[in-house]
Scaffold this motif. Structure first.
Motif: not given
Ligand code: PMV
Length: 309
Positions: A2-4, A39-42, A117-122
Motif C-alpha cells: 500500500i502506498t500513501e 494506492l492499493n494493487p488490484a 508507486f513507480f519509485n520515481q522521486p519528483l
C-alpha cells in the motif's frame, strides 16, 4: 504494497485575485486539514474511489475534463508508464470548494502517490508544475499560487510566473479560519472579476495596485516581525474592503468577518476566491477560542485555529 501520500490545505493571507493580474500574494499552508491518497494493487484496471464525493469509477471511462483523471494521466505521461492495476482512494478533511486549496491538494497527493508507486522521486517544482496544469480546470486562469504553496508546504510570497520565494515568518501569528459553508467555485469568482476588469480596466487595475501595496507592507511586517500585530490586522481589513469592491465578497463572509472583529480579532478578511468559502481572522492566541466560538455562534460550519510560523 500500500502506498500513501498526504498534502495540507492552504489559506491566502493577502493578494488573492490581484495575483491573477501579476501582483504579489502571500499564502501559507494549513496543516490541520489534509488530502490523502492511498494506492492499493488490484487485479485489473485503474479504479478511483472518492468517498467524500461518493464516486467510484475507472480511469479509462472518466470524462476528459475530470480533474482527477487528468492529473493521473499527466503523471503517468511524466513517467512514461501505462496505467497500473490499482485502486486509488482519495479522502480529504479539507472542505471541498471553499478556498482552502482542496483541488490543488488532491492533485498533489495523486502525483506524490504515483511517484512513490513507480519509485520515481519528483522534485517539488515538477510536482507543482503538474498540479498547475490541472488547476486550469478548477480556476480557468490560475495564478499558480495554490499549487505552489501546497506542493512546497511553506509560506510563500508569490508572483505569477516567477520562481518561488519562501516567506520567512519572524514572529509567529495566530489565525482563526471560519467556513461559511457556502461552496463557491473559484472558476466563477475569477471569471466574474475578469468580466468586470474587461469593462472597467482602469478602476480594476487601480484596485489591484492598492492590493499590491498592502501585500508588500504585510510582507515586511511578517518577515521582519516589526510593529504591533494590530498593524497586520489593519492591513487585512483594508484588503477585505478592496475585495468587497472587486465584488468577490458575500453577505455570509461579511457576517463572519464582522463577528470576528467584534470578538476581538485584530483584522479579518475573506481568503481565496471568495463569494463563499472561508474567511481568516488575525487574533491574539489567548483570544482564539473566543473568536472561534463567536464564529460558530454566527453559523460558521467549521473553524480551524492555525499558528503560522
Ligand atoms: O482556490 P482559491 O479559492 O483559494 O482561489 C485562488 C486564489 C485566486 O487568486 C482567486 C485565483 C488564483 O488563481 O490565484
Amino acid at each position: 504494497m500500500i502506498t500513501e501520500a498526504t498534502a495540507p490545505g492552504k489559506i491566502i493571507l493577502c493578494g488573492e485575485h490581484a495575483v491573477v493580474y501579476g501582483r504579489p500574494a502571500i499564502a501559507v499552508p494549513v496543516s490541520q486539514v489534509e488530502a490523502k491518497a492511498t494506492l492499493n494493487p488490484a487485479k485489473t484496471g485503474f479504479r478511483i474511489i472518492t468517498p467524500d464525493l461518493l464516486r467510484d469509477y475507472r480511469l479509462d471511462s472518466a470524462p476528459t475534463d475530470d480533474p482527477i483523471a487528468s492529473i493521473i494521466n499527466l503523471t503517468l505521461a511524466q513517467f512514461d508508464e501505462p496505467p497500473p492495476n490499482v485502486t486509488l482512494e482519495l479522502t480529504a478533511t479539507i472542505p471541498l470548494g471553499r478556498g482552502l486549496g482542496s483541488g490543488a491538494a488532491i492533485s498533489t497527493v495523486i502525483v506524490r502517490v504515483l511517484a512513490q508507486f513507480f519509485n520515481q522521486p519528483l522534485n517539488t517544482n515538477t510536482v507543482s508544475d503538474l498540479v498547475f496544469e490541472v488547476e486550469k480546470l478548477y480556476h480557468g486562469t490560475p495564478s499558480g499560487i495554490d499549487n505552489t504553496v501546497i506542493a512546497y508546504q511553506q509560506p510563500v510570497y508569490f508572483v505569477r510566473g516567477r520562481p518561488i520565494q519562501r516567506l520567512r515568518v519572524k514572529r509567529p501569528f495566530c489565525l482563526v479560519i471560519g467556513d461559511t459553508g457556502v461552496v463557491a467555485p473559484t472558476l466563477l469568482a475569477v471569471g466574474g472579476v475578469r468580466e468586470r476588469w474587461q469593462t472597467n480596466r482602469e478602476q480594476y487595475e487601480g484596485y489591484f495596485d492598492e492590493i499590491d501595496g498592502l501585500v508588500r507592507q504585510i510582507r515586511v511586517i511578517v518577515e521582519q516581525g516589526i510593529g504591533k500585530p494590530s498593524a497586520l490586522g489593519k492591513l487585512m481589513n483594508e484588503n477585505q474592503e478592496i475585495l468587497e469592491q472587486l465584488g468577490v465578497s458575500s453577505p455570509e463572509l461579511e457576517r463572519l468577518v464582522q463577528v470576528a472583529r467584534q470578538a476581538g480579532a485584530w483584522g479579518a478578511k475573506l481568503s481565496g476566491a471568495g463569494q463563499g468559502g472561508n474567511m481568516i481572522a488575525l487574533v491574539e492566541p489567548a483570544q482564539a477560542n473566543t473568536v472561534a466560538h463567536a464564529l460558530y455562534q454566527t453559523g460558521a460550519t467549521g473553524v480551524i485555529i492555525s499558528q503560522v510560523g
